[in-house]
Design an enzyme around this catalytic site. Structure first.
Site, PDB file in Angstrom:
ATOM      1  N   HIS A  70       0.839  -1.206   0.000  1.00 30.07           N
ATOM      2  CA  HIS A  70       0.000   0.000   0.000  1.00 30.07           C
ATOM      3  C   HIS A  70       0.875   1.258   0.000  1.00 30.07           C
ATOM      4  O   HIS A  70       0.695   2.155  -0.830  1.00 30.07           O
ATOM      5  CB  HIS A  70      -0.909  -0.025   1.238  1.00 30.07           C
ATOM      6  CG  HIS A  70      -1.787   1.162   1.387  1.00 30.07           C
ATOM      7  ND1 HIS A  70      -3.155   1.118   1.221  1.00 30.07           N
ATOM      8  CD2 HIS A  70      -1.509   2.453   1.713  1.00 30.07           C
ATOM      9  CE1 HIS A  70      -3.667   2.313   1.423  1.00 30.07           C
ATOM     10  NE2 HIS A  70      -2.673   3.153   1.728  1.00 30.07           N
ATOM     11  N   GLU A  71       1.836   1.305   0.931  1.00 26.12           N
ATOM     12  CA  GLU A  71       2.691   2.485   1.042  1.00 26.12           C
ATOM     13  C   GLU A  71       3.664   2.580  -0.135  1.00 26.12           C
ATOM     14  O   GLU A  71       3.977   3.673  -0.604  1.00 26.12           O
ATOM     15  CB  GLU A  71       3.465   2.458   2.369  1.00 26.12           C
ATOM     16  CG  GLU A  71       2.595   2.562   3.598  1.00 26.12           C
ATOM     17  CD  GLU A  71       1.737   3.814   3.611  1.00 26.12           C
ATOM     18  OE1 GLU A  71       2.200   4.860   3.088  1.00 26.12           O
ATOM     19  OE2 GLU A  71       0.612   3.764   4.132  1.00 26.12           O
ATOM     20  N   HIS A  74       2.173   4.363  -3.022  1.00 22.93           N
ATOM     21  CA  HIS A  74       2.269   5.824  -2.887  1.00 22.93           C
ATOM     22  C   HIS A  74       3.643   6.306  -3.338  1.00 22.93           C
ATOM     23  O   HIS A  74       3.764   7.271  -4.107  1.00 22.93           O
ATOM     24  CB  HIS A  74       2.062   6.246  -1.427  1.00 22.93           C
ATOM     25  CG  HIS A  74       0.666   6.133  -0.929  1.00 22.93           C
ATOM     26  ND1 HIS A  74      -0.410   6.719  -1.559  1.00 22.93           N
ATOM     27  CD2 HIS A  74       0.159   5.515   0.173  1.00 22.93           C
ATOM     28  CE1 HIS A  74      -1.518   6.465  -0.876  1.00 22.93           C
ATOM     29  NE2 HIS A  74      -1.198   5.728   0.176  1.00 22.93           N
TER      30      HIS A  74
END
Length: 376
Positions: A70-71, A74
């Site tokens: 998820h990170e 980004h």
């Protein structure tokens, strides 16, 4: 070794340092215990204890990896828009990617923010597809899932699908600084052209959402769900505080925009000679002045610097033997032309100030408090 924030560097992935905050151990333990003693025995009462605990540990590890994905989404999206990422830290409430600077265009902000929830949604879809493809048809024959028909693998993938769906949904709530709040800010920014105003509005929604969570958690606690209610109160309090802090940080960075370290550093300070003994330095300089960082010079050349933390067992030694040498200490120094916002970030996780070096000479000293006082 852990830094001052309690995060331990682990590996580098795509050039980005991955860090693990000590609070991850708490959430990891909570997940394992809740799965092994609650959810999994309810799904599979026939499983032996070692199977329950093994599946719980594997599921918890895969969940942390899904947070990392998820990170990382980004970070890689930010890189594609020309914005670097220093590190990714996994902690109690999930993860955070330390992006070097804010996006300069609302469309970049939108893409960077939406990348995380889309990655979690993709993981959920993949895990759901794997579960349906591998599990026997009898498991999904009726209106409810027959968990007894699921293997260890499909049980874990089904759970991962559910938690990643929830993770994506939670992060899409339009409350800053959640991903959904950043998406909301990007849309407001695109509409108004004013990033500061958009941030204040998104932060207000985020703060309101935090209060709603706290109220809901209080209600849950009063009707008997004490643990779940207190957890909601804690998350709501955290989000409410984080929304305000994030908005304040943006305003501070905007106030510093265009200024360099040379504009905010201290330029009045004393130097000490390299041949000075440590005990003389303590008695004649350190205890008689409010200065906390001391440039060390030799033959009218700066060769290093001293702070109280470096004294240790240096009695009888000279400063030259215990100081931090300037040569090779780039990570412990600042340059005069560095942006003030970058200096503030570098100082945010430090208790001591940093020296400012120009052409091999210390020309200033910068404290975090100096920058904040200068802004005021």
């Amino acid at each position: 070794m852990p830094d001052q924030t309690g995060a331990t560097p682990l590996v580098r992935v795509f050039g980005i340092e991955i860090r693990l905050h000590f609070s991850v151990l708490l959430i990891f333990t909570l997940i394992v215990v809740s799965l092994a003693t609650g959810l999994l025995p309810g799904w599979h009462p026939e499983w032996a204890a070692w199977m329950l605990w093994s599946a719980a540990v594997i599921a918890a590890v895969l969940f942390l990896l899904s947070l990392l994905v998820h990170e990382m989404s980004h970070a890689l999206t930010a890189r594609s828009r020309g914005i670097g990422t220093r590190s990714i830290t996994l902690f109690l409430f999930g993860g955070v990617a330390e992006i070097e600077k804010d996006a300069e265009r609302p469309q970049d902000e939108f893409l960077i923010a939406i990348a995380g929830p889309l990655a979690s949604l993709a993981i959920a879809v993949i895990c759901t597809a794997l579960t349906v493809a591998v599990a026997p048809p009898e498991a999904f024959a009726g209106e409810t899932i027959t968990f007894a028909e699921l293997s260890v693998v499909t049980t874990i993938t089904l759970w991962l699908a559910a938690v990643n769906f929830m993770l994506a949904a939670f992060n899409l709530i339009p409350g800053f600084p959640l991903d959904g709040g950043r998406v909301f800010r990007a849309l407001l920014w695109w509409r108004s052209g004013d990033m500061v105003r958009a941030t204040e509005q998104a932060a207000s929604v985020g703060s309101a959402f935090g209060w709603v969570l706290m109220a809901w958690g209080t209600y849950r606690a009063l009707i008997g769900d004490l643990a779940g209610g207190l957890w909601l109160v804690f998350i709501g309090w955290f989000l409410q505080r984080l929304a305000k802090a994030s908005a304040s940080q943006l305003l501070m960075e905007r106030a510093l925009n265009g200024f360099e370290v040379a504009d905010v550093m201290r330029t009045r300070f004393e130097r000490v000679p390299a041949e000075l003994r440590v005990d003389e330095f303590v008695n004649d300089y350190l205890l008689r002045s409010a200065q906390v960082l001391w440039p060390v010079s030799e033959n009218d050349q700066d060769v290093g610097f001293m702070t109280a933390e470096q004294l240790g067992n240096g009695t009888g030694l000279t400063l030259a033997e215990v100081m931090t040498p300037l040569a090779g200490a780039e990570a412990e120094t600042l340059t005069a032309d560095l942006r003030a916002t970058e200096a503030l970030r570098r100082l945010s996780d430090r208790l001591s100030p940093l020296p400012v070096v120009r052409n091999g000479r210390i020309v200033g000293i910068v404290h975090q408090a100096d920058i904040l006082r200068w802004m005021s």
